[in-house]
Scaffold this motif. Structure first.
Motif, PDB file in Angstrom:
ATOM      1  N   PRO A  58       0.816  -1.214   0.000  1.00 52.84           N
ATOM      2  CA  PRO A  58       0.000   0.000   0.000  1.00 52.84           C
ATOM      3  C   PRO A  58       0.856   1.273   0.000  1.00 52.84           C
ATOM      4  O   PRO A  58       0.482   2.264  -0.626  1.00 52.84           O
ATOM      5  CB  PRO A  58      -0.820  -0.118   1.282  1.00 52.84           C
ATOM      6  N   LEU A  61       2.266   1.704  -3.624  1.00 55.21           N
ATOM      7  CA  LEU A  61       1.172   2.079  -4.523  1.00 55.21           C
ATOM      8  C   LEU A  61       0.665   3.492  -4.215  1.00 55.21           C
ATOM      9  O   LEU A  61       0.353   4.259  -5.123  1.00 55.21           O
ATOM     10  CB  LEU A  61       0.029   1.067  -4.409  1.00 55.21           C
ATOM     11  N   ALA A  84      -4.033   0.315  -3.772  1.00 54.74           N
ATOM     12  CA  ALA A  84      -3.460   0.390  -2.426  1.00 54.74           C
ATOM     13  C   ALA A  84      -4.531   0.126  -1.374  1.00 54.74           C
ATOM     14  O   ALA A  84      -4.292  -0.608  -0.402  1.00 54.74           O
ATOM     15  CB  ALA A  84      -2.820   1.754  -2.198  1.00 54.74           C
ATOM     16  N   ASN A  94      -3.818   7.105   1.772  1.00 56.08           N
ATOM     17  CA  ASN A  94      -4.348   6.668   0.482  1.00 56.08           C
ATOM     18  C   ASN A  94      -5.807   7.080   0.286  1.00 56.08           C
ATOM     19  O   ASN A  94      -6.221   7.383  -0.841  1.00 56.08           O
ATOM     20  CB  ASN A  94      -4.150   5.166   0.304  1.00 56.08           C
TER      21      ASN A  94
END
Length: 161
Positions: A58, A61, A84, A94
């Protein structure tokens, strides 16, 4: 002064990358520093190389998502953030990146929902850009502008409060 420190850090991570070319960690951190220095293309290259090396976490990404966002490649950034979040739905950073993308895609209702989720996970985000910046959730001038626009969208949905 701060930019000088970031340049020094980028140089140090660059040396680490030269020494440990097969390791993602120094490349990942160099990518983050490149974002702070306003080099999203260089950051993207670092994050993609990590992915080529099999590191699809994550964090990687999300870093890729921010690098793409800073290049105004919103569809690609959205995919990176979504990927992610499929791996870790509890990443406030995110969710925030996804909110920025949705706002740029002119989806303010969805953007505010993503921002609220980010704020649930990381209360500093709900306090605004200054608080989030201190916590390390703002990497670039492009993102500072996105914060301002996101705050305006939240206020609009709340009836101008």
């Amino acid at each position: 002064m701060v930019k000088k420190r970031y340049r020094e850090a980028a140089n140090a991570y660059g040396k680490a990358v030269d020494i440990e070319a097969d390791e993602c960690e120094p490349r990942f951190f160099r990518g983050l520093v490149r974002l702070l220095l306003g080099d999203p293309e260089g950051a993207e290259a670092d994050f993609r190389k990590c992915m080529d090396q099999g590191e699809k976490s994550p964090a990687v990404l999300g870093g890729l998502g921010y690098a793409l966002f800073d290049q105004s490649r919103f569809d690609d950034a959205g995919k990176a953030f979504d990927d992610a979040l499929k791996l870790d739905d509890k990443s406030a950073d995110n969710h925030l990146g996804r909110a920025f993308v949705l706002l740029r895609q002119e989806k303010p209702v969805e953007a505010v929902a993503a921002f609220r989720r980010a704020s649930e996970l990381e209360p500093a985000m709900a306090k605004g850009v200054e608080s989030a910046e201190k916590k390390g959730f703002v990497y670039s001038e492009v993102e500072k502008k996105a914060w301002e626009d996101l705050v305006a969208a939240v206020r609009a949905q709340e009836g101008g409060k």
